[in-house]
Design a protein around this motif. Structure first.
Motif, PDB file in Angstrom:
ATOM      1  N   GLN A   1       0.832  -1.208   0.000  1.00 56.62           N
ATOM      2  CA  GLN A   1       0.000   0.000   0.000  1.00 56.62           C
ATOM      3  C   GLN A   1       0.862   1.250   0.000  1.00 56.62           C
ATOM      4  OE1 GLN A   1      -1.812   0.964   4.010  1.00 56.62           O
ATOM      5  NE2 GLN A   1      -1.424  -1.219   4.348  1.00 56.62           N
ATOM      6  N   ARG A   2       0.297   2.329  -0.518  1.00 57.09           N
ATOM      7  CA  ARG A   2       0.970   3.639  -0.485  1.00 57.09           C
ATOM      8  C   ARG A   2      -0.095   4.725  -0.302  1.00 57.09           C
ATOM      9  NH1 ARG A   2       5.069   3.833   0.466  1.00 57.09           N
ATOM     10  NH2 ARG A   2       6.571   3.610  -1.214  1.00 57.09           N
ATOM     11  N   ASN A   3       0.047   5.495   0.781  1.00 57.48           N
ATOM     12  CA  ASN A   3      -0.834   6.646   1.005  1.00 57.48           C
ATOM     13  C   ASN A   3      -0.137   7.873   0.449  1.00 57.48           C
ATOM     14  OD1 ASN A   3      -2.388   8.734   1.831  1.00 57.48           O
ATOM     15  ND2 ASN A   3      -2.397   8.228   4.004  1.00 57.48           N
ATOM     16  N   TRP A   4      -0.601   8.354  -0.701  1.00 50.22           N
ATOM     17  CA  TRP A   4       0.112   9.426  -1.394  1.00 50.22           C
ATOM     18  C   TRP A   4      -0.027  10.775  -0.712  1.00 50.22           C
ATOM     19  CZ3 TRP A   4       3.839   9.027  -4.933  1.00 50.22           C
ATOM     20  CH2 TRP A   4       4.046   7.757  -5.466  1.00 50.22           C
ATOM     21  N   THR A   5      -1.042  10.942   0.122  1.00 48.20           N
ATOM     22  CA  THR A   5      -1.185  12.226   0.812  1.00 48.20           C
ATOM     23  C   THR A   5      -0.116  12.374   1.893  1.00 48.20           C
ATOM     24  OG1 THR A   5      -3.530  12.011   0.381  1.00 48.20           O
ATOM     25  CG2 THR A   5      -2.895  13.764   1.879  1.00 48.20           C
ATOM     26  N   GLU A   6       0.405  11.244   2.372  1.00 44.44           N
ATOM     27  CA  GLU A   6       1.456  11.295   3.403  1.00 44.44           C
ATOM     28  C   GLU A   6       2.830  11.592   2.808  1.00 44.44           C
ATOM     29  OE1 GLU A   6       1.221   7.483   5.273  1.00 44.44           O
ATOM     30  OE2 GLU A   6      -0.297   8.137   6.705  1.00 44.44           O
ATOM     31  N   GLU A   7       2.942  11.505   1.484  1.00 42.53           N
ATOM     32  CA  GLU A   7       4.251  11.674   0.840  1.00 42.53           C
ATOM     33  C   GLU A   7       4.659  13.151   0.860  1.00 42.53           C
ATOM     34  OE1 GLU A   7       6.295   9.213  -1.178  1.00 42.53           O
ATOM     35  OE2 GLU A   7       5.350   8.125   0.459  1.00 42.53           O
ATOM     36  N   GLN A   8       5.783  13.433   1.520  1.00 37.82           N
ATOM     37  CA  GLN A   8       6.220  14.819   1.726  1.00 37.82           C
ATOM     38  C   GLN A   8       6.357  15.613   0.429  1.00 37.82           C
ATOM     39  OE1 GLN A   8      10.025  15.013   3.646  1.00 37.82           O
ATOM     40  NE2 GLN A   8       9.933  17.239   3.919  1.00 37.82           N
ATOM     41  N   TYR A   9       6.795  14.961  -0.644  1.00 40.94           N
ATOM     42  CA  TYR A   9       7.049  15.687  -1.881  1.00 40.94           C
ATOM     43  C   TYR A   9       5.958  15.488  -2.931  1.00 40.94           C
ATOM     44  CZ  TYR A   9      11.476  16.509   0.368  1.00 40.94           C
ATOM     45  OH  TYR A   9      12.438  16.900   1.280  1.00 40.94           O
ATOM     46  N   THR A  10       4.795  14.999  -2.478  1.00 45.29           N
ATOM     47  CA  THR A  10       3.651  14.867  -3.389  1.00 45.29           C
ATOM     48  C   THR A  10       2.395  15.425  -2.736  1.00 45.29           C
ATOM     49  OG1 THR A  10       4.602  12.868  -4.339  1.00 45.29           O
ATOM     50  CG2 THR A  10       2.292  13.272  -4.794  1.00 45.29           C
ATOM     51  N   ARG A  11       2.062  14.927  -1.525  1.00 44.18           N
ATOM     52  CA  ARG A  11       0.930  15.407  -0.731  1.00 44.18           C
ATOM     53  C   ARG A  11      -0.420  15.178  -1.386  1.00 44.18           C
ATOM     54  NH1 ARG A  11       1.943  14.912   4.241  1.00 44.18           N
ATOM     55  NH2 ARG A  11       3.836  15.907   4.915  1.00 44.18           N
ATOM     56  N   GLY A  12      -0.529  14.126  -2.184  1.00 48.42           N
ATOM     57  CA  GLY A  12      -1.850  13.778  -2.724  1.00 48.42           C
ATOM     58  C   GLY A  12      -1.804  13.507  -4.206  1.00 48.42           C
ATOM     59  N   CYS A  13      -2.841  12.856  -4.720  1.00 43.33           N
ATOM     60  CA  CYS A  13      -2.884  12.434  -6.115  1.00 43.33           C
ATOM     61  C   CYS A  13      -4.324  12.367  -6.568  1.00 43.33           C
ATOM     62  CB  CYS A  13      -2.273  11.048  -6.248  1.00 43.33           C
ATOM     63  SG  CYS A  13      -0.482  11.123  -6.237  1.00 43.33           S
ATOM     64  N   TYR A  14      -4.651  12.044  -7.785  1.00 43.07           N
ATOM     65  CA  TYR A  14      -3.692  11.731  -8.831  1.00 43.07           C
ATOM     66  C   TYR A  14      -3.055  13.026  -9.337  1.00 43.07           C
ATOM     67  CZ  TYR A  14      -6.544   7.659  -8.265  1.00 43.07           C
ATOM     68  OH  TYR A  14      -7.224   6.620  -7.706  1.00 43.07           O
ATOM     69  N   GLY A  15      -3.940  14.043  -9.475  1.00 37.04           N
ATOM     70  CA  GLY A  15      -3.461  15.369  -9.815  1.00 37.04           C
ATOM     71  C   GLY A  15      -4.155  16.383  -8.931  1.00 37.04           C
ATOM     72  N   GLY A  16      -3.963  17.673  -9.261  1.00 38.15           N
ATOM     73  CA  GLY A  16      -4.594  18.729  -8.472  1.00 38.15           C
ATOM     74  C   GLY A  16      -5.938  19.116  -9.060  1.00 38.15           C
ATOM     75  N   ARG A  17      -6.713  19.865  -8.276  1.00 39.69           N
ATOM     76  CA  ARG A  17      -8.035  20.333  -8.727  1.00 39.69           C
ATOM     77  C   ARG A  17      -8.228  21.765  -8.259  1.00 39.69           C
ATOM     78  NH1 ARG A  17      -8.748  17.437  -3.670  1.00 39.69           N
ATOM     79  NH2 ARG A  17      -9.672  18.881  -2.198  1.00 39.69           N
ATOM     80  N   PHE A  18      -8.998  22.531  -9.027  1.00 41.73           N
ATOM     81  CA  PHE A  18      -9.379  23.878  -8.616  1.00 41.73           C
ATOM     82  C   PHE A  18     -10.803  23.855  -8.086  1.00 41.73           C
ATOM     83  CE2 PHE A  18      -6.463  26.753 -11.409  1.00 41.73           C
ATOM     84  CZ  PHE A  18      -5.636  27.009 -10.312  1.00 41.73           C
ATOM     85  N   GLY A  19     -11.025  24.427  -6.919  1.00 46.09           N
ATOM     86  CA  GLY A  19     -12.384  24.613  -6.402  1.00 46.09           C
ATOM     87  C   GLY A  19     -13.068  25.751  -7.152  1.00 46.09           C
ATOM     88  N   THR A  20     -14.246  26.151  -6.706  1.00 45.62           N
ATOM     89  CA  THR A  20     -15.010  27.179  -7.427  1.00 45.62           C
ATOM     90  C   THR A  20     -14.262  28.514  -7.456  1.00 45.62           C
ATOM     91  OG1 THR A  20     -16.177  27.618  -5.372  1.00 45.62           O
ATOM     92  CG2 THR A  20     -17.287  26.193  -6.953  1.00 45.62           C
ATOM     93  N   GLY A  21     -14.442  29.221  -8.562  1.00 44.59           N
ATOM     94  CA  GLY A  21     -13.942  30.592  -8.679  1.00 44.59           C
ATOM     95  C   GLY A  21     -12.455  30.742  -8.926  1.00 44.59           C
ATOM     96  N   LEU A  22     -11.735  29.669  -9.154  1.00 42.44           N
ATOM     97  CA  LEU A  22     -10.276  29.778  -9.310  1.00 42.44           C
ATOM     98  C   LEU A  22      -9.843  29.834 -10.769  1.00 42.44           C
ATOM     99  CD1 LEU A  22      -9.431  27.507  -6.291  1.00 42.44           C
ATOM    100  CD2 LEU A  22      -8.672  29.873  -6.553  1.00 42.44           C
TER     101      LEU A  22
END
Ligand code: FAD
Length: 470
Positions: free
Chosen positions: A394-415
């Motif tokens: 297993q790999r929790n990607w949010t715990e990875e110091q140089y990634t902090r989450g996956c798969y990619g990024g997202r913009f919330g409203t208004g950005l």
């Protein structure tokens, strides 16, 4: 060529921050243009969000990005050029759906592929058509200029789905399907972001599909090898264990006006390409500091939450039961499963994803607790044989110091309609790449490769520009 940190590094034309698919693709492109390059990588390995795991049996398996598919031309061509072979995933048999406490079998054909029933299936098909038709109107180069951009950016994807999918089960299914693509809840990104992202990959149908879709192909021995082999082909220095902390741009006319500080060493160059995920890039120290809109664009491109599990069994027992191994669940933490067997092994392998709010709930568990919870869901889906795995990785990607989450990024409203234009636009002598800046297959390996090449071309153009006549 890979070297260790060198405190007396000589100046180079370009420093690249990050040795993932984007950074290495940029390095290669720059090298081919005759520029000198140094890649500074925080981790002790290349590949970033693609990473090799290994079962005790010796089988290599991906802990990060793994699938390639049609229209991902940059990734497919690069893999072939690097001597890597692809194989088609196993997809014969029935798909399972768990919803409203019931187990449903999909027929595998267009009539009821997922087990939503005749009405639910028809409603979901209409929804996918509508999404894909709307996504085709999105301006991928400038999403903020798309028709109705302001309206779409002011509502969440969840609101858009609710307004456009009238059938309750199909609607709940759509939300979970989107969570498997974004690793985030549909309340957490704007409708404009959803439509842009899906458009970048050719639409929802293509992105959610196995055969003829984003989950069709894998690389023999693991997809992480794209970065590993690319690194071997590059002549530039790739410095591992070199986390960049600061980027200073001097206003003077000196030959190397940029200083990049990593691990106590300063690397002087003419231009920098930053390929670290935007949220990570936003936390670096910049001199002069990033303007507010640029900082917001980077810091608000928030990655999803995903814990990826690879589970090895003695044999692929689900195939004998006429199942293809694909499971979607609206009721459980493990919302998505695929058959993940590899040609080099007779063992059965399932890949399981815990995404979005489920991943955040799992984050506080120990690895053993997570593994037990996942196996519990698998037993529910496939029966008692699923309760006897040989091994769980297993790999929790949010715990990875140089990634902090996956798969990619997202913009919330208004950005997108405010700071969106700043995401990939150069800031002085700093250029930006990475999967989040891609117009095609944004968030995917293919997008990372093309983004690196695009940033490299910007730098080549800037450094080879002829001085204007007096
Ligand atoms: C679980 C999972 C499943 C996925 N599945 C797929 C899939 O099936 N197909 C697909 O196409 N894509 C998939 N993806 C997404 C894909 O892996 C990424 O889009 C792609 O690898 C991103 O490449 P990149 O070079 O843009 O970024 P990264 O791979 O994140 O590379 C950035 C690099 O920058 C480094 N870095 C960060 N901070 C610093 C610093 N301060 N100094 C120096 N270096 C730094 C990082 O260590 C990293 O190596 C998946 C990702 C995950 C995690």
């Amino acid at each position: 060529m890979i070297i260790k940190t060198d405190a007396t590094a000589s100046p180079v034309d370009v420093v690249i921050v990050g040795a993932g698919a984007a950074g290495l693709s940029a390095a290669r492109e720059l090298e081919e243009s005759g520029l000198s390059v140094r890649v500074l990588e925080a981790r002790a390995r290349v590949g970033g969000r693609t990473e090799c795991g290994q079962f005790s049996s010796g089988t290599a398996i991906e802990l990060g990005g793994q699938w390639l598919g049609p229209t991902q031309d940059a990734a497919l061509e690069l893999a072939a050029e690097l001597g890597l072979s692809t194989f088609q995933v196993h997809d014969e048999g029935k798909t399972l759906l768990f919803a409203e406490g019931l187990r449903r079998e999909g027929t595998g054909d267009a009539d009821d592929a997922f087990g939503l029933g005749a009405d639910g299936s028809a409603a979901f098909a209409r929804f996918v058509e509508l999404v894909d038709e709307t996504a085709r109107s999105i301006d991928r180069a400038s999403p903020w200029l798309s028709p109705e951009a302001k309206r779409l950016d002011s509502m969440s994807a969840s609101e858009w789905v609710d307004a456009n999918c009238e059938h309750e089960l199909a609607r709940r299914f759509a939300h979970v399907m989107l969570a498997t693509i974004f690793a985030a809840e549909s309340t957490e990104y704007s409708a404009l972001h959803m439509l842009f992202y899906l458009s970048s990959g050719g639409g929802l149908h293509r992105m959610m599909t196995t055969i003829d879709g984003a989950q069709e192909l894998r690389v023999e021995g693991g997809t992480h090898q794209i970065s590993e082999k690319l690194a071997e082909r590059i002549d530039s220095e790739i410095v591992l264990n070199a986390p960049v902390a600061k980027i200073e741009q001097s206003q003077s006319e000196e030959q190397y006006p940029v200083a990049v500080t990593a691990g106590g060493a300063q690397h002087h160059c003419k231009r920098v390409i930053v390929t670290a995920p935007p949220v990570i890039a936003s936390r670096l120290d910049y001199e002069p500091p990033l303007p507010a809109d640029r900082f917001t664009a980077l810091s608000q491109m928030i990655p999803g939450d995903v814990i990826k599990f690879q589970i090895e069994y003695e044999k692929p027992f689900w195939r004998e039961a006429g199942l293809n191994g694909t499971v979607l669940s609206l009721d459980h933490a493990v919302s998505l499963i695929y058959d993940n067997c590899v040609p080099s092994s007779d063992r059965g392998i399932l890949v399981a994803f815990v995404e979005g709010h489920h991943a955040r709930e799992f984050a506080s568990m120990t690895e053993n607790e997570r593994a037990r919870a996942v196996i519990g869901d698998l037993v529910h889906y496939f029966g008692h044989e699923a309760g006897e795995p040989l091994e769980v990785l297993q790999r929790n990607w949010t715990e990875e110091q140089y990634t902090r989450g996956c798969y990619g990024g997202r913009f919330g409203t208004g950005l997108w309609t405010t700071v969106g234009p700043k995401l990939a636009e150069p800031y002085g002598l700093i250029h930006w790449a990475g999967a989040e800046t891609a117009q095609k297959w944004n968030g995917y390996i293919d997008g990372a490769i093309t983004s690196g090449r695009r940033a490299a071309q910007e730098v080549v153009a800037a450094l080879t520009e002829k001085p204007k006549p007096e």
